[in-house]
Design a protein around this motif. Structure first.
Motif, PDB file in Angstrom:
ATOM      1  N   VAL A  62       5.148   0.007  -7.154  1.00 19.68           N
ATOM      2  CA  VAL A  62       4.797   0.358  -5.779  1.00 19.68           C
ATOM      3  C   VAL A  62       5.493   1.664  -5.405  1.00 19.68           C
ATOM      4  O   VAL A  62       6.701   1.816  -5.590  1.00 19.68           O
ATOM      5  CB  VAL A  62       5.203  -0.765  -4.801  1.00 19.68           C
ATOM      6  CG1 VAL A  62       4.916  -0.354  -3.371  1.00 19.68           C
ATOM      7  CG2 VAL A  62       4.462  -2.052  -5.147  1.00 19.68           C
ATOM      8  N   THR A  63       4.737   2.617  -4.890  1.00 14.49           N
ATOM      9  CA  THR A  63       5.309   3.876  -4.422  1.00 14.49           C
ATOM     10  C   THR A  63       4.700   4.228  -3.072  1.00 14.49           C
ATOM     11  O   THR A  63       3.731   3.617  -2.637  1.00 14.49           O
ATOM     12  CB  THR A  63       5.019   5.044  -5.388  1.00 14.49           C
ATOM     13  OG1 THR A  63       3.648   5.431  -5.246  1.00 14.49           O
ATOM     14  CG2 THR A  63       5.298   4.667  -6.815  1.00 14.49           C
ATOM     15  N   ALA A 105       0.817  -1.216   0.000  1.00 16.01           N
ATOM     16  CA  ALA A 105       0.000   0.000   0.000  1.00 16.01           C
ATOM     17  C   ALA A 105       0.847   1.262   0.000  1.00 16.01           C
ATOM     18  O   ALA A 105       0.339   2.348  -0.271  1.00 16.01           O
ATOM     19  CB  ALA A 105      -0.936  -0.002   1.205  1.00 16.01           C
ATOM     20  N   GLY A 106       2.152   1.176   0.331  1.00 10.64           N
ATOM     21  CA  GLY A 106       3.004   2.357   0.324  1.00 10.64           C
ATOM     22  C   GLY A 106       4.093   2.289   1.365  1.00 10.64           C
ATOM     23  O   GLY A 106       4.060   1.480   2.299  1.00 10.64           O
ATOM     24  N   GLY A 116       0.039   5.337  -6.414  1.00 15.96           N
ATOM     25  CA  GLY A 116       0.239   5.379  -4.976  1.00 15.96           C
ATOM     26  C   GLY A 116       0.079   3.991  -4.402  1.00 15.96           C
ATOM     27  O   GLY A 116      -0.921   3.317  -4.672  1.00 15.96           O
ATOM     28  N   GLY A 117       1.064   3.542  -3.610  1.00 17.10           N
ATOM     29  CA  GLY A 117       1.042   2.140  -3.206  1.00 17.10           C
ATOM     30  C   GLY A 117       1.178   1.285  -4.448  1.00 17.10           C
ATOM     31  O   GLY A 117       2.079   1.493  -5.266  1.00 17.10           O
ATOM     32  N   SER A 118       0.256   0.350  -4.643  1.00 21.13           N
ATOM     33  CA  SER A 118       0.241  -0.486  -5.851  1.00 21.13           C
ATOM     34  C   SER A 118      -0.856  -0.063  -6.813  1.00 21.13           C
ATOM     35  O   SER A 118      -1.225  -0.826  -7.705  1.00 21.13           O
ATOM     36  CB  SER A 118       0.022  -1.958  -5.466  1.00 21.13           C
ATOM     37  OG  SER A 118       1.055  -2.417  -4.620  1.00 21.13           O
ATOM     38  N   ARG A 159      13.058  -8.038  -6.412  1.00 16.69           N
ATOM     39  CA  ARG A 159      13.860  -6.871  -6.785  1.00 16.69           C
ATOM     40  C   ARG A 159      13.183  -5.585  -6.309  1.00 16.69           C
ATOM     41  O   ARG A 159      13.828  -4.665  -5.801  1.00 16.69           O
ATOM     42  CB  ARG A 159      14.049  -6.819  -8.305  1.00 16.69           C
ATOM     43  CG  ARG A 159      14.939  -5.648  -8.753  1.00 16.69           C
ATOM     44  CD  ARG A 159      15.182  -5.644 -10.242  1.00 16.69           C
ATOM     45  NE  ARG A 159      13.961  -5.347 -10.998  1.00 16.69           N
ATOM     46  CZ  ARG A 159      13.947  -5.078 -12.310  1.00 16.69           C
ATOM     47  NH1 ARG A 159      15.077  -5.106 -13.006  1.00 16.69           N
ATOM     48  NH2 ARG A 159      12.822  -4.818 -12.923  1.00 16.69           N
ATOM     49  N   GLN A 160      11.879  -5.534  -6.467  1.00 15.60           N
ATOM     50  CA  GLN A 160      11.109  -4.371  -6.037  1.00 15.60           C
ATOM     51  C   GLN A 160      11.215  -4.166  -4.532  1.00 15.60           C
ATOM     52  O   GLN A 160      11.426  -3.045  -4.051  1.00 15.60           O
ATOM     53  CB  GLN A 160       9.640  -4.570  -6.450  1.00 15.60           C
ATOM     54  CG  GLN A 160       8.742  -3.386  -6.225  1.00 15.60           C
ATOM     55  CD  GLN A 160       7.328  -3.724  -6.683  1.00 15.60           C
ATOM     56  OE1 GLN A 160       6.676  -4.617  -6.123  1.00 15.60           O
ATOM     57  NE2 GLN A 160       6.859  -3.033  -7.719  1.00 15.60           N
TER      58      GLN A 160
END
Length: 934
Positions: A704-705, A418-419, A723-725, A822-823
C-alpha cells in the motif's frame, strides 16, 4: 554456389560464381540448399542489358514468350511530393490500404516508418485486363481504392495521369509528363504554430473502458460553429490552434472560417476576419499569429473538411497516444494537409450577437458529484469549492486544467487501502469535465484526460459549458456554479439549436441548492447483501458504487455481473460502460435514455442478479519481464523533483518509500513481493491505453502506498508503479501518480497484429500478471522486438473462481491479518511523520512574485521583450551582450505543457536579461531588454 535471396516481394537468385542475378516471378517458391545448384526459369537481366548495350541482341520476336495475352499496366507509388518537384517524403505511414483484386508489390504497411536512407518507391500496382481500355479502367479503380496517409506520396499524381487524355489515347512520350500540371486539393504547412492538431467532433467514442479518450476539439462550441459557417457536416475535421497559429500555403481554392480566440490573421498580408467564411485562392498564404486578448484556442474550418484517416472511428489527434490526425502528432513544417470534397450546404456568416464572449473571469455550470460531503469532503469544503475563484495554473493542457486555490480540510484522515492522502479512493471511471482532486490540487479533466483513476471528484462541468475548457488561459479565474440535471439537458438542447440556426447560445441557467452528490441509494438487506449508491458525474454519466469503501474482489465480480447483464439487455441510449474496482460508470445519452429511466433499468438489474459465489470467469496468466528500478523511472523522479515538488517524501527513491510505508525490512523485501505477486486486472485505462488497474490476489502481496501529490507531468512508457493497493503499467508517456518499481514490455500496439495483439491492447479484465526479472539491457531488446512479433510471452489460459478465492482467504486469515497490522502501523507512522515535518500540507504553486520588472523604464533606443502567457522560463538562449537578429529565438517558455519560443522582432544587442531559468513569469512582464541596432 547459388544463394536464394528475397527483398520484400521480389525474389531472386544470385550466382556467386558469375555475379549474375536471376529474377523470378513474384510468389514463385524456390528452395535452394547450400552448395546445390539448380537450373531455374527466370530472366538474366544483367546479360540482356549488357548485350543490348553492345547491340548484340537477337531478333526480339524470338524472345517473345508463348501463351501471353491481354494488356498489363504498372504504376509505381513513391513517397514523394509532386507539388514540390517530387521532393522525397519521410515519416510514419498511419494508414495503408490496397485494393483487394490488384497485384501489389510492396514492403510497407500501416505503421511503417519511411526513412530518408533508401529509395522512395514504396509499391508497384499492376493490373491486367483483356485490352488496354479495360486495363486503364481497372487501374483507375485500383488507384481510387488505394489509401496512403501519414506522409505525402504521388498517389494523386498517378490518378491524374491515369485520366490524362494524352495517356488515355496512348499518344505520349516521357516528355509528355512535363506538360501535366499537377493539381491537388492540398494545403502546405509552412510554419505549424505552437500546438496545431487535426480534430473532429465528437471525437473517438466507445473506447473509454480501455483508456482511449475521445480527444476532439477542446472548445467544442467554436469548432462546431466553424463547421456550420463553411457548410460542413458536424463531424468534419478541422484544425485546433493553441496560443500561436500556423502559416499555411494553399495549393487549391478553398473556403475557410476562423473561430474561437482572436489571433492576428492575414491572407497575403491583408487582414482576415473571424466568424465568417473566407474565400482563399490557390497560391495564397494564410498567416495566423498569437492570441490577442482573452481565450487560448482558435479553430480553422475548411469547407469539405480535412481528409485524414479514421483511427478507431475518429480523425481526432491524441498526441500522447500517437494516434489520429496527421501522423498521430502536432503539425510540423512541410506537412501537407488534404482538403475533402465540398458539401452542398451553403456557407454563412455568424451574426455579431451570436459570437461567444471570452473573458478572464469565468462562471462554469456544474453538477454536484460524484463525490462530496460528508463522505469525502466536509460541508465547509464544498462551500469553499463553490465559493472560490480558482486560478488557472500555467501547467495546464488538453489532458487537464490545473487550478490554484485553497486546500480542503477533508472529511477523512486518509484513503485507507486506496492511499495515504484523503483524496485517494479505489479507482473508478472519470467523466470528461470532472474536477478531480489529485491530492490537494484540483484538475479539470480535458478531452485527452485519463478514463480511470483513484481521486475524488466533487463536481462535473455540464455538456453545454464544456467548450469553456478550451479557452481557459493561465491566470484566468473560474467559479463553479451548481445546477440541475434537467437544466443541464435543457441548456444542451438550446446550444445545439443555436449552432444550427447561428443564434446566440443561452447564457442564463437555473441554479441548484447544494444538497447531496447521491441520486439514489439501495441499502443492503438479507436478500441483497451488497448496498448500491448511484452518483451523478455530470449530465451524461452515472457512477454506480457497490458496498463499503474497501478492496473486496467480490465487489468487482458484482460490477462485472451488472455490466454483462446490461450488455445482454441492449439498452438504447447507453453509449459505453467503464468498470472500476467497486463501481461501474455508465455514459448515456439523455435524449434517448433519461436518468429516471436508466435508474429504473438498474433497479431491475439488482432484482435479477443472482449470487456470485459459484461464478468462474475466464482468466489468463500473463508472464511479463520487469527491469527493476530502471534508469527511465529514475529520470522521471528526478524531473518531478526539479519541476514539481522537490521535497516530496517519496523522493528521491520510490522503492525506499514503499519499503518504509509498508513496514518492510529492506528494499529486497519490496522486490521479492512484487516478483511473487499475481496481479488481477480489475480495470483497464488507469493511465491511458489499456493500462491495467491490478491488485495482488494474495492480500499479503498488497503493498500500500500513497500517490504523488500533485501528480507527475511525465512518466515513461510502460513504467510499472504501485498506488494505493494497486499495480499499474503505464500504456504510454504522460502524467501519473503511482510509485515506480521498474519498467516492462509495451501493452499497446497501434498498428501490428501479432499472436499477443489480436487488437491494439494486450490485456483483458480478470487477466493475472506475473513478473520475472530481466536486466534493463535485456528489456530494451525485448521491447524492440515484442510489438513486431519478434518474441512471444508465456500466456496460460485458466479461470478465476470467486468461491476458490474466498476459501483461500479463510485458510490464510491469520497470516493475512498479521501482515495487514504491521502494514497499518507503518502507514500510520508515515502519516504522523508527515504531520510533524509539515509535509502533509503541500501548498499549490501561486502567482509569480511581482518583482516590479514588468514596469522597468525602457530607453528610446531600446526594445522590451515581453510575453503574453503565464509560464516558466525553461531555457534562456542568450546572455547580456549577445548580438541577435530579427526572428532569433531568445528563450523558451513552458506553459500549458507546451514549449513556447520567444523570438526577437528586431535586431540588436541584449542589454538586460531580467529572468532566470526556472522563474515563473506572467503576461506583460519584461523578460529581456534589447539595444536596437543602428
Amino acid at each position: 554456389g547459388v544463394n536464394y535471396r528475397s527483398a520484400g516481394t521480389v525474389e531472386y537468385i544470385l550466382d556467386d560464381d558469375t555475379g549474375r542475378f536471376y529474377f523470378l516471378e513474384v510468389n514463385t517458391r524456390l528452395q535452394v540448399e547450400h552448395g546445390v545448384t539448380e537450373e531455374v526459369t527466370g530472366v538474366d537481366l544483367v546479360e540482356w542489358m549488357v548485350r543490348g548495350a553492345a547491340d548484340d541482341l537477337p531478333d526480339l520476336e524470338t524472345l517473345r514468350p508463348t501463351g501471353v495475352d491481354g494488356h498489363s499496366i504498372q504504376v509505381r507509388l513513391y513517397a514523394e511530393d509532386p507539388g514540390k518537384h517530387f521532393q522525397p517524403s519521410t515519416g510514419l505511414l498511419t494508414e495503408v490500404r490496397w485494393p483487394a483484386d490488384t497485384r501489389i508489390e510492396t514492403w510497407v504497411e500501416s505503421g511503417t516508418e519511411i526513412s530518408p536512407f533508401y529509395d522512395p518507391m514504396v509499391a508497384k500496382l499492376i493490373v491486367h485486363a483483356p485490352d488496354r481500355a479495360a486495363a486503364l479502367e481497372k487501374l483507375r479503380e485500383a488507384l481510387d481504392q488505394t489509401a496512403i496517409h501519414g506522409l505525402e506520396t504521388n498517389l494523386l499524381y498517378l490518378r491524374q495521369v491515369a485520366n490524362d487524355p494524352g495517356f488515355v489515347s496512348g499518344h505520349y512520350t516521357t516528355a509528355h509528363l512535363a506538360g501535366i500540371e499537377y493539381l491537388a486539393p492540398t494545403v502546405e504547412v509552412v510554419s505549424p504554430g505552437t500546438q496545431t492538431t487535426i480534430q473532429d467532433y465528437p471525437g473517438r467514442i466507445g473506447y473509454w473502458d480501455i483508456g482511449v479518450p475521445p480527444s476532439g476539439p477542446m472548445d467544442i462550441l467554436a469548432f462546431r460553429q466553424g463547421n456550420r459557417l463553411v457548410g460542413n457536416p458536424a463531424d468534419a475535421a478541422g484544425l485546433e490552434l493553441t496560443v500561436n497559429g500556423p502559416t499555411l500555403k494553399f495549393n487549391t481554392d478553398a473556403t475557410i472560417a476562423l473561430t474561437g480566440a482572436a489571433m492576428a490573421a492575414t491572407l497575403d498580408g491583408g487582414p482576415v476576419s473571424f466568424w465568417e467564411p473566407v474565400s482563399v485562392r490557390c497560391g495564397q498564404v494564410l498567416k495566423i499569429g498569437a492570441v490577442e486578448g482573452t481565450g487560448a484556442r482558435a479553430y480553422l474550418a475548411f469547407r469539405g473538411g480535412l481528409d485524414a484517416p479514421l483511427h478507431m472511428g475518429s480523425r481526432s489527434t491524441f498526441t500522447l497516444g500517437q494516434m489520429g490526425g496527421h501522423g498521430g502528432r502536432v503539425l510540423w513544417p512541410g506537412d501537407v494537409l488534404h482538403v475533402g470534397e465540398q458539401t452542398a450546404a451553403e456557407p454563412a456568416a455568424m451574426p455579431a450577437e451570436s459570437i461567444p464572449s471570452y473573458g478572464n473571469a469565468w462562471e462554469v455550470r456544474t453538477i454536484y458529484g460524484p463525490h462530496g460531503a460528508p463522505d469525502f469532503f466536509t460541508p465547509e469544503d464544498i462551500e469553499m469549492f463553490f465559493g472560490t475563484d480558482w486560478e488557472v495554473h500555467y501547467n495546464s493542457s488538453r489532458t487537464g486544467v490545473r487550478l490554484i486555490g485553497p486546500k480542503p480540510e477533508w472529511a477523512r484522515e486518509d484513503g485507507g487501502e486506496a492511499g495515504l492522502h484523503p483524496s485517494n479512493i479505489h479507482d473508478n471511471a472519470y467523466a470528461i469535465g470532472t474536477i478531480d482532486f489529485t491530492g490537494d490540487m484540483p484538475v479539470i479533466l480535458g478531452p485527452d484526460g485519463p478514463s480511470l483513476g483513484g481521486f475524488v471528484c466533487p463536481a462535473t462541468i455540464i455538456t453545454a459549458d464544456l467548450w469553456k475548457l478550451g479557452q481557459f488561459k493561465p491566470g484566468d479565474t473560474i467559479r463553479f456554479v451548481p445546477t440541475t440535471l434537467a437544466e443541464a439537458n435543457r441548456l444542451e438542447h438550446a446550444q445545439d439549436a443555436a449552432i444550427a440556426g447561428l443564434e446566440p447560445a443561452e447564457r442564463e441557467a437555473e441554479l441548484a441548492e447544494i444538497t447531496t452528490p447521491v441520486i439514489r441509494e439501495r441499502a443492503a438487506d438479507g436478500e441483497h447483501a451488497v448496498g448500491v449508491t448511484y452518483r451523478p458525474a455530470g449530465d451524461k454519466y452515472l457512477l454506480i458504487e457497490y458496498g463499503p469503501i474497501v478492496l473486496d474482489l467480490s465487489l468487482r465480480f458484482r460490477v462485472q455481473a451488472l455490466l454483462e447483464w446490461l450488455n445482454e439487455q441492449g439498452v438504447d441510449g447507453i453509449v459505453e460502460m467503464t468498470p472500476g474496482v467497486r463501481s461501474l460508470q455508465i455514459h448515456y445519452e439523455p435524449r434517448e435514455l433519461s436518468t429516471e429511466r436508466l435508474l429504473a433499468v438498474l433497479e431491475q438489474a439488482e432484482n435479477e442478479l443472482k449470487s456470485l459465489d459459484d461464478v468462474e470467469l475466464p482468466s489468463r496468466i500473463i508472464h511479463l519481464p520487469l527491469a527493476w528500478d530502471d534508469s527511465q523511472t529514475q529520470l522521471a523522479t528526478e524531473k518531478y523533483m526539479q519541476s514539481v515538488r522537490k521535497d516530496a517524501p517519496w523522493c528521491p527513491r520510490n522503492i525506499e518509500f514503499i519499503r518504509r510505508i509498508n513496514g518492510l525490512d529492506s528494499e529486497e523485501e519490496v522486490k521479492r513481493i512484487v516478483y511473487e505477486a499475481s496481479y488481477l486486472v480489475m480495470g483497464l485505462g488507469d493511465v491511458y491505453l489499456s493500462a491495467p488497474l491490478a491488485t495482488p490476489v494474495d492480500p499479503r502481496h498488497r503493498l500500500v502506498t500513497t500517490k504523488y501529490n500533485p501528480a507527475r507531468t511525465w512518466t515513461p512508457e510502460n513504467a510499472v508503479g504501485i498506488g494505493g493497493s494497486y499495480m499499474c503499467i503505464y500504456g504510454m508517456e504522460g502524467p501519473g501518480g503511482y510509485q515506480f518499481v521498474g519498467r516492462t514490455l509495451p501493452i499497446w500496439n497501434r498498428y501490428k497484429r501479432t499472436r499477443e495483439f489480436q487488437q491494439p491492447w494486450l490485456l483483458r479484465f480478470f487477466d493475472q500478471i506475473r513478473y520475472y526479472e530481466v536486466s534493463e539491457e535485456e528489456l530494451l531488446k525485448m521491447r524492440d522486438a515484442f510489438p513486431h512479433g519478434g518474441i512471444q510471452i508465456e500466456i496460460e489460459e485458466t479461470t478465476f473462481s470467486l468461491g476458490r478465492y474466498n476459501r483461500f482467504i479463510e485458510e490464510n486469515a491469520a497470516e493475512i491479518r498479521t501482515f495487514k497490522e504491521r502494514q497499518q502501523a507503518a502507514f500510520e507512522a508515515e502519516r504522523q511523520h508527515w504531520i510533524a515535518t509539515g509535509q502533509a500540507n503541500y501548498e499549490s504553486e501561486s502567482e509569480p512574485v511581482d518583482t516590479g520588472i514588468d514596469t522597468i523604464e525602457i530607453g528610446d533606443s531600446q526594445t522590451a521583450i515581453a510575453e503574453h502567457v503565464h509560464g516558466v522560463v525553461w531555457k534562456l538562449e542568450v546572455d547580456e551582450g549577445d548580438r541577435v537578429e530579427a526572428g532569433q529565438t531568445l528563450m523558451v517558455l513552458e506553459s500549458m505543457k507546451m514549449e513556447i519560443q520567444v523570438d526577437s522582432e528586431v535586431a540588436g544587442t541584449v542589454a538586460s536579461v531580467l529572468c532566470r531559468e526556472g522563474d515563473q513569469v506572467k503576461p506583460g512582464q519584461t523578460l529581456i531588454v534589447l539595444d536596437n541596432a543602428e
